[in-house]
Write an enzyme that holds these catalytic residues in place. Structure first.
Site, mmCIF file in Angstrom:
data_model
loop_
_atom_site.group_PDB
_atom_site.id
_atom_site.type_symbol
_atom_site.label_atom_id
_atom_site.label_comp_id
_atom_site.label_asym_id
_atom_site.label_seq_id
_atom_site.Cartn_x
_atom_site.Cartn_y
_atom_site.Cartn_z
ATOM 1 N N CYS A 85 1.504 16.746 23.591
ATOM 2 C CA CYS A 85 0.877 16.227 24.800
ATOM 3 C C CYS A 85 1.876 15.277 25.455
ATOM 4 C CB CYS A 85 -0.418 15.480 24.477
ATOM 5 S SG CYS A 85 -1.128 14.641 25.911
ATOM 6 N N GLN B 48 -4.760 -10.268 -40.197
ATOM 7 C CA GLN B 48 -3.810 -11.376 -40.366
ATOM 8 C C GLN B 48 -3.403 -11.962 -39.017
ATOM 9 O OE1 GLN B 48 -1.239 -8.821 -42.956
ATOM 10 N NE2 GLN B 48 -0.877 -10.732 -44.062
ATOM 11 N N CYS C 49 -7.063 13.921 25.842
ATOM 12 C CA CYS C 49 -7.059 13.610 27.282
ATOM 13 C C CYS C 49 -7.233 14.835 28.163
ATOM 14 C CB CYS C 49 -5.774 12.872 27.657
ATOM 15 S SG CYS C 49 -4.293 13.901 27.544
ATOM 16 N N LYS D 54 10.253 9.848 -15.006
ATOM 17 C CA LYS D 54 9.757 9.125 -13.837
ATOM 18 C C LYS D 54 8.278 8.824 -14.058
ATOM 19 C CE LYS D 54 9.733 9.272 -8.779
ATOM 20 N NZ LYS D 54 8.317 8.919 -8.594
ATOM 21 N N LEU E 97 13.912 6.186 -3.930
ATOM 22 C CA LEU E 97 14.903 7.176 -4.349
ATOM 23 C C LEU E 97 14.797 8.426 -3.487
ATOM 24 C CD1 LEU E 97 14.662 7.031 -8.258
ATOM 25 C CD2 LEU E 97 16.319 5.914 -6.782
#
Length: 648
Positions: free
Chosen positions: A409, A27, A394, A105, A75
């Site tokens: 570092c 329908q 480094c 939630k 939140l």
């Protein structure tokens, strides 16, 4: 056509929202086809809320940015009963009679829907909470989102778009048949679907929504009344919720939902608990990052066993060296996990984590894979893990300060730190330099074109053309993006500097207060610390940073390069007419829209709230003012009329 639209929308609401269809699919389809034929014959008469807008292969060019009128806050998370009890104590210390609404939630994608005079005008993603993306056409393809509201309301609502588990399984089955990669989980699939440029894909995938919040001023007294009102307007609201003042009852609710979690038709990852009274919510207010009147309890994370194959040590933009374990792959919370953080050297020592150990892995906050602990019964002859003494980037000597858990570092020229700082500086929430991602930063660094963020503004299109794989068009676009970032409001630059403890929202609050970076750099400690939501830690961090010779030199270079140091948003003078006053608008205004009146009052220094309390200073009453006016009279609050407002 109007009758058919109204009829079909009513049937759709019965089917999708109320779960009690009154007509058969056949329908409905017959009436729908009749409407389609009429619309094809009379396209100029197509109604804005016609259900035919939910289908069709409209291909979008892209998504425009959309600035939310009311920010979407994150939140505060809780992971234990103790944290919920702490939240309860904080609320009850101010409002002993407070009750809470606890609701599921939903694990989906946050959306915002704006209706003007009852018609859906804007549908947007959350984005960073302030700026999202306009995805209106895609959201129109979600069948349970009303295209119009029968009462002609002007309203902005918030909710979650998600992919039901049945739809997720059907999509993945189809992708398997077509030889495509499957989606990892329903949330990722929902997010990917809503960012499709072909709207017919969205219509095909059968997303759904739960709506849970009204943005801005509301006429509802409680959060429960908001949800009941939404249901009457035609939105889908989640029926599984409770209202109670007892944290014991909320904890029982959490346990019951967790036991049923796998039997739900959709994914959830916790329970949201909100103070039910909207007036109390208004009084409790917000921190810099989150509302004080709500908390999200996150379900315990799923845990799986995996073996540590090796450990990578990487340097971040602050010099902290972080260990990451490479694991035998495991399926965890819907994704394949093969790497997990080990946090820091103290964590490794405390947990006695060793190479080749079998460990329990989980996703912290359901997002970041992490090692929980060692499965000791599976340990054999592993030896303690070697801790690096030199920086992997480094080769400088690493430092482990007594008051820190991190290995650090301290070389200011460490290339890994510089690259991470550049990535942060160019990121969307900072300077938003489109095209300057990690791979491009690697190229400009390797070409020795950039040693700090100020060097970005010395680059030319010609410099960029010397880089491997960079063509004229992309070089010009990147140069234009770098140049355009000079015009950003100063809070973007402040956040981009990466000062410890100074996030995006704190940067905005600081610039709203001081107006410019030059003023902030010489601000007194107390003037910074007294800003609502900040405090002494941020004040000290800022003063320590701006006191260094390196920071002074960097700021001088950035200013000389032409970067804007001023706040471009609206500021309120401390001596403004209504500075420090709390104002409530009630009743119908004739000369101004409510939003215009609110903006003008805020420009005069007022805090405009939606509810009357003992802390309210002034109530502005228009015509047909109701309970708010009555309450103001009972409390002896100053009452003003619209003429006073207009004169002001």
């Amino acid at each position: 056509m109007k009758e058919l639209v109204a009829q079909l929308n009513r049937y759709a609401r019965e089917y999708y929202t109320e779960d009690r269809p009154s007509v058969s699919d056949a329908q409905y389809d017959k009436l729908y086809r009749e409407l389609v034929d009429l619309e094809q014959a009379h396209p100029e008469l197509v109604q804005p809320d016609s259900p035919t807008h939910r289908v069709g292969g409209l291909v979008l060019e892209g998504f425009e940015k959309y600035t939310h009128e009311y920010p979407l806050f994150s939140l505060q998370d809780a992971f234990s009963r103790e944290e919920l009890d702490d939240f309860d104590r904080r609320v009850k210390s101010e409002f002993p009679s407070a009750s809470y609404l606890a609701e599921l939630k939903i694990d989906g994608l946050s959306i915002s829907l704006t209706y003007i005079d009852g018609q859906l005008q804007i549908g947007a993603t959350r984005g960073d909470g302030t700026v999202g993306e306009n995805i209106t056409e895609n959201l129109k393809r979600i069948p349970d989102i009303p295209l119009s509201l029968s009462g002609g309301e002007t309203i902005t609502v918030r909710g979650e778009a998600y992919l039901p588990r049945a739809s997720f399984e059907a999509i993945n089955a189809k992708r398997r048949e077509e030889g495509q990669d499957e989606f990892a989980n329903p949330r990722n699939a929902a997010a990917g679907t809503l960012r499709q440029l072909d709207t017919s894909v969205v219509a095909e995938r059968k997303l759904a929504t739960f709506i849970y919040q009204e943005a801005g001023e509301t006429s509802f007294p409680t959060q429960e009344a908001v949800l009941e009102g939404f249901a009457k307007l035609g939105f889908v609201v989640n029926p599984r919720r409770i209202v109670t003042s007892s944290m014991d009852e909320i904890w029982d609710f959490i346990q019951a939902v967790q036991a049923d979690r796998e039997h739900l038709a959709y994914d959830i990852d916790g329970i949201v608990i909100k103070v039910n009274s909207l007036a109390m919510q208004e009084e409790l207010g917000f921190t810099v990052k989150a509302p004080r009147w709500a908390i999200a309890y996150k379900f315990p994370a799923e845990e799986k066993e995996a073996k540590i194959l090796s450990v990578d040590w990487t340097v971040g933009r602050t010099g902290v060296v972080t260990p990451t374990a490479n694991l035998t792959p495991v399926q965890l919370a819907g994704t394949t996990v093969s790497r997990a953080t080990l946090h820091n050297v103290d964590y490794i020592a405390d947990k006695d984590i060793r190479l080749d150990d079998t460990v329990l892995v989980y996703k912290a906050g359901d997002i970041i894979p992490a090692v929980l602990n060692v499965v000791m019964e599976k340990r054999q002859d592993q030896v303690p893990m070697a801790i690096p003494q030199i920086c992997p980037s480094c080769q400088s000597q690493l430092v482990h300060y007594e008051d820190e858990v991190a290995l650090r570092c301290v070389n200011p020229r460490c290339p890994a730190q510089l690259k991470e700082k550049l990535i942060h500086f160019a990121s969307r929430d900072a300077m938003n330099i489109t095209g300057l991602g990690p791979s491009m930063i690697e190229k400009v660094y390797q070409a020795d074109l950039v040693q700090d963020v100020a060097d970005l503004y010395q680059l030319t299109a010609e410099n960029l053309l010397t880089l491997d794989g960079v063509k004229e068009k992309s070089a010009d676009k990147l140069f234009q993006a770098i140049s355009a970032s000079k015009e950003n409001s100063a809070e973007k630059l402040l956040f981009g500097l990466g000062i410890r403890h100074v996030g995006a929202k704190a940067s905005k609050l600081l610039l709203e207060k001081f107006g410019s970076l030059n003023a902030l750099m010489v601000a007194e400690f107390d003037a910074i610390a007294e800003i609502d939501g900040l405090g002494g830690v941020i004040a000290q961090s800022l003063q320590d940073y701006f006191a260094t010779a390196g920071a002074k030199q960097l700021m001088a270079e950035l200013e000389a390069a032409g970067l804007n140091f001023d706040y471009l948003g609206k500021r309120v003078a401390e001596d403004a007419t209504l500075s420090g006053k709390t104002v409530v608008l009630t009743g119908k205004l004739v000369s101004l829209k409510r939003s215009q009146a609110k903006e003008k009052l805020e420009n005069l220094g007022a805090k405009v709230t939606g509810s009357v309390s003992k802390n309210t200073d002034i109530v502005v009453a228009g015509t047909d003012a109701g309970s708010k006016l009555t309450k103001a009279q009972e409390l002896g609050i100053t009452i003003r009329d619209e003429e006073w407002l207009a004169n002001l």
